[in-house]
Design a protein around this motif. Structure first.
Motif, PDB file in Angstrom:
ATOM      1  N   GLU A  37      -4.360   3.254   5.307  1.00  0.00           N
ATOM      2  CA  GLU A  37      -3.467   2.249   5.893  1.00  0.00           C
ATOM      3  C   GLU A  37      -2.969   2.770   7.233  1.00  0.00           C
ATOM      4  OE1 GLU A  37      -1.171  -1.340   6.017  1.00  0.00           O
ATOM      5  OE2 GLU A  37      -2.839  -0.696   4.755  1.00  0.00           O
ATOM      6  N   ARG A  38      -3.179   1.973   8.275  1.00  0.00           N
ATOM      7  CA  ARG A  38      -2.723   2.385   9.596  1.00  0.00           C
ATOM      8  C   ARG A  38      -1.288   1.920   9.804  1.00  0.00           C
ATOM      9  NH1 ARG A  38      -4.915   4.517  13.804  1.00  0.00           N
ATOM     10  NH2 ARG A  38      -7.010   4.305  12.956  1.00  0.00           N
ATOM     11  N   THR A  39      -0.443   2.843  10.197  1.00  0.00           N
ATOM     12  CA  THR A  39       0.940   2.518  10.533  1.00  0.00           C
ATOM     13  C   THR A  39       1.143   2.768  12.028  1.00  0.00           C
ATOM     14  OG1 THR A  39       1.937   4.728  10.260  1.00  0.00           O
ATOM     15  CG2 THR A  39       1.545   3.435   8.259  1.00  0.00           C
ATOM     16  N   GLY A  72       0.811   6.507  12.708  1.00  0.00           N
ATOM     17  CA  GLY A  72      -0.381   7.248  12.305  1.00  0.00           C
ATOM     18  C   GLY A  72      -0.975   6.675  11.038  1.00  0.00           C
ATOM     19  N   GLU A  73      -2.165   7.143  10.679  1.00  0.00           N
ATOM     20  CA  GLU A  73      -2.867   6.618   9.519  1.00  0.00           C
ATOM     21  C   GLU A  73      -2.580   7.473   8.285  1.00  0.00           C
ATOM     22  OE1 GLU A  73      -6.901   4.154   9.316  1.00  0.00           O
ATOM     23  OE2 GLU A  73      -7.205   6.246   9.876  1.00  0.00           O
ATOM     24  N   VAL A  74      -2.480   6.794   7.139  1.00  0.00           N
ATOM     25  CA  VAL A  74      -2.273   7.461   5.853  1.00  0.00           C
ATOM     26  C   VAL A  74      -3.465   7.134   4.969  1.00  0.00           C
ATOM     27  CG1 VAL A  74      -0.778   7.703   3.842  1.00  0.00           C
ATOM     28  CG2 VAL A  74       0.235   7.302   6.106  1.00  0.00           C
ATOM     29  N   ALA A 105       4.539  -5.494  -8.294  1.00  0.00           N
ATOM     30  CA  ALA A 105       5.511  -6.569  -8.132  1.00  0.00           C
ATOM     31  C   ALA A 105       6.736  -6.081  -7.360  1.00  0.00           C
ATOM     32  CB  ALA A 105       5.923  -7.105  -9.503  1.00  0.00           C
ATOM     33  N   GLU A 106       7.190  -4.855  -7.658  1.00  0.00           N
ATOM     34  CA  GLU A 106       8.352  -4.301  -6.959  1.00  0.00           C
ATOM     35  C   GLU A 106       8.047  -4.085  -5.485  1.00  0.00           C
ATOM     36  OE1 GLU A 106      11.352  -0.414  -7.152  1.00  0.00           O
ATOM     37  OE2 GLU A 106       9.807  -0.701  -8.692  1.00  0.00           O
ATOM     38  N   LEU A 107       6.867  -3.571  -5.185  1.00  0.00           N
ATOM     39  CA  LEU A 107       6.501  -3.341  -3.796  1.00  0.00           C
ATOM     40  C   LEU A 107       6.302  -4.649  -3.032  1.00  0.00           C
ATOM     41  CD1 LEU A 107       4.083  -0.359  -4.431  1.00  0.00           C
ATOM     42  CD2 LEU A 107       6.158  -0.259  -3.029  1.00  0.00           C
ATOM     43  N   ALA A 108       5.729  -5.633  -3.705  1.00  0.00           N
ATOM     44  CA  ALA A 108       5.558  -6.940  -3.061  1.00  0.00           C
ATOM     45  C   ALA A 108       6.921  -7.542  -2.707  1.00  0.00           C
ATOM     46  CB  ALA A 108       4.778  -7.873  -3.975  1.00  0.00           C
ATOM     47  N   ALA A 109       7.889  -7.361  -3.610  1.00  0.00           N
ATOM     48  CA  ALA A 109       9.241  -7.867  -3.342  1.00  0.00           C
ATOM     49  C   ALA A 109       9.877  -7.141  -2.163  1.00  0.00           C
ATOM     50  CB  ALA A 109      10.111  -7.707  -4.590  1.00  0.00           C
ATOM     51  N   ARG A 110       9.409  -5.933  -1.873  1.00  0.00           N
ATOM     52  CA  ARG A 110       9.916  -5.158  -0.736  1.00  0.00           C
ATOM     53  C   ARG A 110       9.148  -5.450   0.546  1.00  0.00           C
ATOM     54  NH1 ARG A 110      12.894  -0.284  -1.748  1.00  0.00           N
ATOM     55  NH2 ARG A 110      13.602  -0.154  -3.913  1.00  0.00           N
ATOM     56  N   GLY A 111       8.196  -6.384   0.470  1.00  0.00           N
ATOM     57  CA  GLY A 111       7.507  -6.810   1.674  1.00  0.00           C
ATOM     58  C   GLY A 111       6.095  -6.295   1.853  1.00  0.00           C
ATOM     59  N   HIS A 112       5.584  -5.525   0.896  1.00  0.00           N
ATOM     60  CA  HIS A 112       4.215  -5.017   1.019  1.00  0.00           C
ATOM     61  C   HIS A 112       3.212  -6.120   0.692  1.00  0.00           C
ATOM     62  CE1 HIS A 112       5.000  -0.635   1.483  1.00  0.00           C
ATOM     63  NE2 HIS A 112       6.150  -0.969   0.924  1.00  0.00           N
ATOM     64  N   ARG A 147       0.544   2.345  -1.348  1.00  0.00           N
ATOM     65  CA  ARG A 147       1.705   1.626  -0.805  1.00  0.00           C
ATOM     66  C   ARG A 147       3.011   2.175  -1.380  1.00  0.00           C
ATOM     67  NH1 ARG A 147       0.372  -2.018   2.587  1.00  0.00           N
ATOM     68  NH2 ARG A 147      -1.807  -2.700   2.655  1.00  0.00           N
ATOM     69  N   GLY A 148       2.933   2.694  -2.610  1.00  0.00           N
ATOM     70  CA  GLY A 148       4.108   3.357  -3.154  1.00  0.00           C
ATOM     71  C   GLY A 148       4.478   4.588  -2.349  1.00  0.00           C
ATOM     72  N   TYR A 149       3.470   5.329  -1.890  1.00  0.00           N
ATOM     73  CA  TYR A 149       3.739   6.490  -1.044  1.00  0.00           C
ATOM     74  C   TYR A 149       4.328   6.060   0.298  1.00  0.00           C
ATOM     75  CZ  TYR A 149       3.046  10.574   1.900  1.00  0.00           C
ATOM     76  OH  TYR A 149       3.245  11.614   2.780  1.00  0.00           O
ATOM     77  N   LEU A 150       3.799   4.987   0.873  1.00  0.00           N
ATOM     78  CA  LEU A 150       4.330   4.496   2.140  1.00  0.00           C
ATOM     79  C   LEU A 150       5.790   4.080   1.998  1.00  0.00           C
ATOM     80  CD1 LEU A 150       1.278   2.345   3.330  1.00  0.00           C
ATOM     81  CD2 LEU A 150       2.043   4.536   4.293  1.00  0.00           C
ATOM     82  N   GLU A 151       6.159   3.593   0.825  1.00  0.00           N
ATOM     83  CA  GLU A 151       7.534   3.137   0.594  1.00  0.00           C
ATOM     84  C   GLU A 151       8.472   4.282   0.229  1.00  0.00           C
ATOM     85  OE1 GLU A 151      10.759   0.622   0.301  1.00  0.00           O
ATOM     86  OE2 GLU A 151       8.755   0.064   1.002  1.00  0.00           O
TER      87      GLU A 151
END
Length: 595
Positions: free
Chosen positions: A42-44, A47-49, A65-72, A85-89
Motif C-alpha cells: 500500500e502506497r502512502t 512511503g510504501e508499506v 468491519a472496524e477498519l472500514a468504519a475508520r475509513g479504510h 490495513r490493521g498495521y497502517l491503522e
C-alpha cells in the motif's frame, strides 16, 4: 529462498523489491482465492508499506468491519489485506487485535524498518538470521540456508537443544539463526534489532465455579471451531478417536449440520494393526473402533487412511520427513507416518482441524499424574530420564549411542537443568495458592510454553510440506488463558485427565470415547518394520566413514542392531531410529559440525 518454500505455497509466488529490502512469498490460497496475492503493498504519502504473510486470522471479518468504519477501503476479501490495513491503522499494536495463527513480515518504507510478528502460541514458524548489514528471514530454516550468506554450522549448543527435547523459545539449532519467539514483535532498522513481547502466559485468579467453567469452555470451543471452519477451500478434521480430536470433530459436525452440511474426517491406521493389536505400556486399545464410534455419532463423512509398514520404513520417506522439518527430530516412525497421512489428506482437502495441544492445556499426559514429575526437579516429560539418545526409562536401562567424548562435551544433564531453571523463572504464583496447585501450575506452564511447541512445529512443518494448512482450535489464546488459570482441582475434578474438556463435550461424544484413557499417536507393531530398521542400520554400518560416526559410536550401534532384544516396542527401537534420522539429516544438509 522463495523456491525453497514452494511446498508451503503451491498456489502462487511473488517478489517485492525496494532500495533496502527484498520480500519473497509463496501463497497457499485459503480465503479469497483470486484476490489475496502477495507481497501486498500500500502506497502512502510518506512511503510504501509491503507485507508477506503466512497463516490465518480468524477474526478478520470483525477487524475488517472496524477498519472500514475508520475509513479504510478494501480491494479484496482476504485476511491478508486486513492485517496490512490493521498495521497502517495501529502499527505494531495490530498484533494485540489478531486472533489466529500467523507469522508475517512488514517492510515499512516510511521508517525504513522491517517488522516481524508471530502468533501468541507459536503455531506458525518464523526464523531470522542477522547479517553484517541486515537480516535474512523466512518461515523455515531451509529458506534462510538457501542464501549463501547463511552458515550451515551446528555447534554444541545446537546439538544440546536438539538432543534435550525441550524446545527453548528463540532457539533455531543452526548457529547464528534465531526463531521469532511466540507472542513477539521483532523490529529491524538502522539502530539494530529490537524485540517486544506483546503476549505471554499470565497468572490470573479463576473465580468461576465448576458449572460456569465447563459452560465457558464449551462456549469458547463453539466459537473457536466456528471461526476456524471458515475457508474457501475444502476442509476436514483429523480424528484419532481420543477425547481431543473427537470433541473438536463432533462440535464441527454439529455446526456443519446446522448448515445442512457434513464434516469430512480422516484417521490413520496401519495395515493389520487393529486386527492384531497388542496392548503395551502406553496404548491399551487401538484407535479405529473409537474413531468409528465418533464418526457414526457425529455423522461425518469418514475415511480411514491405512498405511503400509513398507511405506513407513522406506528410507525416502524418512528423508522427506526430515527435509520437511530441517532437523532430525528423532521421532522416527511418528514423523514418517504423519508425513504419509498428511500427504494423503491433501488429496481431499486444503485445511484440516486437529486436536493438537489439548493434552498440554487440559492436563492429559501421564506426567501430569506422575509423582516423579510432580517433584518439580526437571521438565515433567523428562522426569523419568527420557532423553534423545537413551538413558533410563520406566522399563529398563537403555545405553546411549553417542560417542562418549561427544556426550561428555554435551553435558546434557546440566543443560537441561539450566534450561529448567530459566523456564520456571517467570511463572507467577497466586497469593494463597497451595503448594499442590502451585506445582501443577508450573507443570502446566512448562507444557504450554515448551512441550507444546515441539508438536506444533512438527505438525506445521510436515503438513506444509504438502501445502496443507492444519489449524489448532485448542491453541486459541482465549481458551489457553482461561484454562491455564483454572485450578488443577477443577481440571481433574472427576479424578481423571482432561475433566473439563470431557464435561464440556459430553453431549456430543459417544460413551466409549468419554470412558477412554489417553493413548498416544499410534506406532507400527509389525515386526517387519523392526526388521527394516536393522537392515538400514546394517547398510549404515557398512559405511564406517560416514560423518554420523563422528557423533555416534559405531560399535554401540552395531551391538544395538545385533542385540537379542526384539525391536518390537517403540522404546527398544528408539535409539536406532534416531541414529538413522541423524545420518539422513547429515546427508541432506551437509552441516558443518563444530564440537
Amino acid at each position: 529462498m522463495t523456491d525453497a518454500m514452494a511446498s508451503r505455497g503451491p498456489d502462487g509466488d511473488g517478489i517485492y523489491l525496494d532500495a533496502h529490502v527484498a520480500l519473497g512469498h509463496r501463497r497457499l490460497a485459503i480465503i479469497d482465492l483470486p484476490g489475496g496475492s502477495q507481497p501486498m503493498a500500500e502506497r502512502t504519502r510518506d512511503g510504501e508499506v509491503a507485507l508477506v504473510y503466512s497463516g490465518e486470522v480468524y477474526n478478520f471479518e470483525d477487524l475488517r468491519a472496524e477498519l472500514a468504519a475508520r475509513g479504510h477501503r478494501f480491494h479484496s476479501h482476504c485476511d491478508t489485506e486486513v492485517v496490512l490495513r490493521g498495521y497502517l491503522e495501529w502499527g505494531t499494536a495490530v498484533a494485540d487485535r489478531l486472533n489466529g495463527m500467523y507469522a508475517f513480515a512488514i517492510w515499512d518504507g516510511r521508517t525504513h524498518t522491517l517488522v516481524m510478528i508471530r502468533d501468541r502460541m507459536g503455531v506458525k514458524p518464523l526464523y531470522y538470521y542477522p547479517t553484517a548489514d541486515g537480516v535474512l528471514f523466512g518461515s523455515e530454516p531451509k529458506t534462510i540456508l538457501a542464501n549463501p550468506s547463511a552458515s550451515r554450522k551446528v555447534t554444541l549448543e545446537g546439538f544440546r537443544e536438539l538432543f534435550a527435547f525441550i524446545k527453548t523459545p528463540g532457539h533455531a539449532i543452526w548457529d547464528g539463526m534465531a526463531e521469532v519467539q511466540p507472542g513477539t514483535v521483532v523490529t529491524v532498522g538502522t539502530n539494530g534489532i529490537r524485540t517486544r513481547t506483546y503476549w505471554s502466559l499470565q497468572t490470573h485468579e479463576h473465580t468461576d465455579d465448576r458449572d460456569h467453567t465447563v459452560a465457558h469452555v464449551r462456549e469458547l470451543l463453539d466459537d473457536i471451531v466456528r471461526r476456524q471452519l471458515v475457508a474457501d477451500v475444502p476442509t476436514c478434521t483429523l480424528l484419532s478417536g481420543g477425547l481431543d480430536s473427537s470433541a473438536m470433530t463432533a462440535i464441527a459436525a454439529a455446526q456443519a449440520g446446522e448448515r445442512g452440511d457434513k464434516v469430512r474426517s480422516f484417521s490413520v491406521d496401519f495395515a493389520g494393526l487393529t486386527d492384531n493389536f497388542v496392548p503395551d505400556a502406553l496404548r491399551s486399545t487401538p484407535d479405529t473402533p473409537f474413531v468409528h464410534d465418533v464418526a457414526a455419532k457425529a455423522g461425518t463423512i469418514h475415511h480411514d487412511i491405512v498405511l503400509s509398514n513398507d511405506d513407513i520404513a522406506n528410507p525416502a520417506i524418512r528423508r522427506a520427513a526430515i527435509a520437511a522439518r530441517d532437523f532430525p527430530s528423532g521421532l522416527g516412525d511418528l514423523d514418517q507416518s504423519l508425513y504419509l497421512l498428511l500427504r494423503e489428506i491433501k488429496r481431499h482437502a486444503t485445511v484440516a482441524l486437529t486436536g493438537e495441544s489439548a493434552d498440554e492445556l487440559f492436563g492429559g499426559y501421564r506426567q501430569f499424574f506422575d509423582p516423579q514429575a510432580r517433584k518439580g526437579q526437571t521438565f515433567p516429560w523428562l522426569a523419568n530420564g527420557h532423553q534423545f539418545f537413551g538413558r533410563a526409562n520406566d522399563q529398563h536401562v537403555e545405553h546411549s549411542l553417542l560417542n562418549s567424548g561427544f556426550e561428555d562435551q554435551l553435558n546434557l544433564g546440566d543443560y537441561i537443568q539450566d534450561s529448567y531453571h530459566d523456564a520456571t523463572q517467570n511463572i507467577q504464583r497466586l497469593s494463597g495458592e497451595s503448594d499442590t496447585e502451585w506445582q501443577m501450575r508450573k507443570i502446566s506452564y512448562l507444557h504450554l510454553t515448551r512441550f507444546v511447541r515441539i508438536w506444533l512445529d512438527r505438525k506445521d512443518r510436515i503438513s506444509m510440506a504438502f501445502g496443507l494448512e492444519v489449524r489448532v482450535p485448542f491453541c486459541d489464546h482465549r481458551l489457553v488463558d482461561y484454562v491455564y488459570n483454572a485450578p488443577w482441582a477443577l481440571k481433574s475434578f472427576d479424578g481423571r485427565e482432561k475433566s473439563l474438556l470431557r464435561a464440556a463435550a459430553s453431549d456430543v461424544l459417544p460413551q466409549s470415547v468419554l470412558d477412554r484413557t489417553k493413548a498416544p499417536y499410534p506406532t507400527p507393531q509389525d515386526p517387519g518394520y523392526a526388521a527394516a530398521l536393522r537392515t538400514q542400520c546394517a547398510d549404515l554400518l557398512a559405511n564406517p566413514s560416514h560423518p554420523v560416526f563422528e557423533l555416534i559410536d559405531n560399535e554401540a550401534l552395531r551391538l544395538a542392531v545385533t542385540a537379542d532384544t526384539p525391536l518390537t516396542s517403540q522404546a527398544s527401537r528408539r535409539n536406532i531410529e534416531r541414529a538413522l534420522d541423524l545420518a539422513a539429516w547429515i546427508d541432506l544438509y551437509n552441516p558443518t559440525v563444530e564440537v
